[in-house]
Every structure is written in structure tokens, then in C-alpha cells.
Design an enzyme around this catalytic site. Structure first.
Site, mmCIF file in Angstrom:
data_model
loop_
_atom_site.group_PDB
_atom_site.id
_atom_site.type_symbol
_atom_site.label_atom_id
_atom_site.label_comp_id
_atom_site.label_asym_id
_atom_site.label_seq_id
_atom_site.Cartn_x
_atom_site.Cartn_y
_atom_site.Cartn_z
ATOM 1 N N ASP A 1 0.837 -1.202 0.000
ATOM 2 C CA ASP A 1 0.000 0.000 0.000
ATOM 3 C C ASP A 1 0.873 1.254 0.000
ATOM 4 O OD1 ASP A 1 0.833 -0.090 2.609
ATOM 5 O OD2 ASP A 1 -1.182 -0.104 3.495
ATOM 6 N N SER A 2 2.198 1.065 -0.012
ATOM 7 C CA SER A 2 3.108 2.189 -0.267
ATOM 8 C C SER A 2 2.829 2.774 -1.651
ATOM 9 C CB SER A 2 4.576 1.736 -0.172
ATOM 10 O OG SER A 2 4.775 0.569 -0.943
ATOM 11 N N ASP B 1 -0.937 -6.294 -0.349
ATOM 12 C CA ASP B 1 -1.254 -5.685 0.944
ATOM 13 C C ASP B 1 -2.758 -5.583 1.151
ATOM 14 O OD1 ASP B 1 0.381 -4.887 3.013
ATOM 15 O OD2 ASP B 1 1.097 -3.085 1.982
ATOM 16 N N LYS C 1 -0.589 -9.623 2.823
ATOM 17 C CA LYS C 1 0.138 -9.079 3.989
ATOM 18 C C LYS C 1 -0.849 -8.237 4.785
ATOM 19 C CE LYS C 1 3.338 -5.665 3.775
ATOM 20 N NZ LYS C 1 2.607 -4.625 4.561
ATOM 21 N N GLU D 1 -1.237 -5.778 8.321
ATOM 22 C CA GLU D 1 -0.546 -5.026 9.379
ATOM 23 C C GLU D 1 -1.229 -5.248 10.729
ATOM 24 O OE1 GLU D 1 -0.067 -0.860 8.578
ATOM 25 O OE2 GLU D 1 0.814 -1.211 6.605
ATOM 26 N N GLU E 1 9.097 -3.674 10.491
ATOM 27 C CA GLU E 1 9.393 -2.360 9.906
ATOM 28 C C GLU E 1 9.850 -1.389 10.985
ATOM 29 O OE1 GLU E 1 6.484 -0.769 7.209
ATOM 30 O OE2 GLU E 1 7.487 1.179 7.098
HETATM 31 O O1 KIV Z 1 3.508 -1.088 1.663
HETATM 32 C C1 KIV Z 1 4.699 -1.460 1.635
HETATM 33 O O2 KIV Z 1 5.425 -1.233 0.674
HETATM 34 C C2 KIV Z 1 5.197 -2.183 2.798
HETATM 35 C C3 KIV Z 1 6.658 -2.517 2.826
HETATM 36 C C4 KIV Z 1 7.477 -1.311 2.974
HETATM 37 C C5 KIV Z 1 6.968 -3.535 3.845
HETATM 38 O O3 KIV Z 1 4.461 -2.474 3.673
#
Ligand code: KIV
Length: 273
Positions: A56-57, A95, A124, A126, A194
């Protein structure tokens, strides 16, 4: 022009599956990068990368935002489809965005279904609250592999008081150890750490039965992950302590575009007959 993966090249490398990632615990370090589009996915497919994350970056990198909170499941599903078109060999993880996990079960399970149908091979998530671990356990029991993510969890940036290092005090260290164990018990196959204090990351890695993948967490984790555009130096002004610019693509792109403009203005491009 086709952006599909070069099947001959990828045929020579072994497809990474969740079981391969798990088997690397304590072994050769895992390599992971983010990716959000088919063009970069095609390039990553030429390397020996283990894991690609549609993170989600993308809220920062693709959308120009200043947090990940604006990213929706539609966004992640769209970018997952783009990456999945060109990526064959690395494990493709997507994500779960803000306000999906940890809230209602229906929302999370519907979003998980969408991301897996878009091409994700794992998700993934969080955090590690009791509620989240119950939901993760349900996903993993039903065949959806989950990568955990603790330490600085950007979707909770407001509750954490900013992007700052986690796990410094003894109490915070014990909390991270406990969170990692709960994620393992819920069936996670790997855990991202992180912005975690180095000594704490080492301790979590030693005590955790699944691979840890660090970003800003020192070099004792079982693997490392970075944001692709950050490590390629596409924004040389962005240089947090943990980041290394492995290239300076900012200069390469700006120089190429300036050369193009100059040649068009001089009428030296295109070459006339
Ligand atoms: O969203 C993302 O890119 C991340 C990584 C930096 C681990 O969660």
C-alpha cells in the site's frame, strides 16, 4: 510491444512458493521488493528476487500521497492485476489496505477474495491484535497464506505518533516478541519487521519460527524488503537512514528527457531523410 514475462528465462528459475519462503528460515537471506506495474514486474522477473509485494506504499509512490490511508482495495487489486501479468517466479504478495482487516469479518474476507482473484498468492496484513489474529487464523485455515507486519505499521501512523523506530524499551521489545508469536500461532508464513530497533529485531528473529523480513530493522532478519522506486533512486531527496540508493534513476530519467527535448528543439531528432 508485449509486457508478458519472458517465459524462457523464468522457466530456468524456480517458482517461489510459500513453502520455499518458510524453508529459508535461518538460511540464505530472502530478497523482497515492492512493485506496482507490469513494466517493472517484467524487469524484476529477469532477476532472482524471492518475493514481490504490491504494497500500500503505492499510496506514496503511485498516487503521490503522504500516507497509506487513502489506498483502497480497488487500488491494490488493480495494481496486483498489473503486476501479475508480467510476474511468474517470485511469490506475489498483496497488501490488505487500511480499514479492511481488524474491522468486520465480512469486509476482510471479501477483500481477501478480491485480492486473491486479482492474482495475489498471499496477503500481507498489518498488526497483531487478538481480533486480527483470529481473522488471520481463519484466512490461513482456509488456504489463504498471510504475511504478518509489525513494528512501525503505517496504517496506524496516527496512533503511533508518526514514523518512528519501534521496540526500543524492554516493554516494547516484549510486546513485539509476543505479537510475533501470536502471528505465528495464527498461521503466518513470514513477518515483516518495519523500523524496529536492531537488537529487538534480532531477538524477534531468533525466537520466531517463521522468517522475519526487515525494513529499517538491521541485518539480522531472515530477509530484507525495500520500496523499489526508493532503492532505485527515483527520488534522490528521499533518503531515510535505512535506505540505500542502489542506482540513481532520477538522473538517468531527467538526463534522457532533457536530451530528447534538446534534440527535438534542434531538429536533430528524428533524423530526416
Ligand atoms: O507497503 C509497503 O510497501 C510495505 C513494505 C514497505 C513492507 O508495507
Amino acid at each position: 510491444m508485449s509486457y508478458a514475462a519472458n517465459s524462457e528465462q523464468s522457466a530456468q528459475r524456480k517458482k517461489r512458493r510459500v513453502t520455499d519462503i518458510l524453508s529459508r528460515k535461518g538460511g540464505a537471506p530472502l530478497t523482497a521488493l515492492t512493485c506496482y506495474d507490469a513494466t517493472f514486474a517484467r524487469l524484476l522477473e529477469k532477476t532472482d528476487l524471492d518475493v514481490v509485494l504490491v504494497g500500500d506504499s503505492l499510496g506514496h509512490v503511485m498516487q503521490g500521497g503522504d500516507s497509506t490511508l487513502t489506498v483502497t482495495v480497488d487500488d491494490v487489486a488493480y495494481h496486483t492485476r498489473c503486476v501479475a501479468k508480467s510476474l511468474k517466479t517470485p511469490l506475489l504478495v498483496s497488501d490488505v489496505p487500511f480499514a479492511s482487516a481488524g474491522f468486520t469479518d465480512e469486509r476482510l474476507y471479501a477483500d481477501a477474495e478480491r485480492l486473491m482473484r486479482a492474482g495475489a498468492e498471499a496477503l500481507k496484513i498489518e498488526g497483531a491484535s487478538a481480533e486480527l489474529c483470529r481473522q488471520i487464523s481463519r484466512l490461513t485455515t482456509h488456504g489463504i497464506p498471510v504475511m504478518g507486519h509489525i513494528g512501525l505499521v503505517p496504517q496506524s501512523v496516527h496512533a503511533l505518533g508518526g514514523y518512528r523506530i519501534q521496540g526500543r524499551s524492554e516493554e516494547a521489545q516484549l510486546r513485539l516478541l509476543d505479537e510475533a508469536q501470536r502471528l505465528v500461532d495464527a498461521g503466518c508464513f513470514a513477518i515483516v519487521l518495519e523500523l524496529v530497533d536492531e537488537a529487538t529485531a534480532r531477538r524477534v528473529t531468533q525466537s520466531c519460527q517463521v522468517p522475519t523480513i526487515g525494513i529499517g530493522a538491521g541485518n539480522s532478519c531472515d530477509g530484507q524488503i525495500l520500496v523499489l522506486q526508493d532503492m532505485l533512486g527515483m527520488n534522490m531527496d528521499f533518503k531515510p537512514k535505512f535506505l540505500k540508493h542502489f542506482a540513481n534513476l532520477e538522473n538517468v530519467v531527467v538526463d534522457a528527457v532533457e536530451n530528447y527535448c534538446r534534440e527535438v528543439n534542434e531538429r536533430s531528432f528524428p533524423v530526416g531523410k
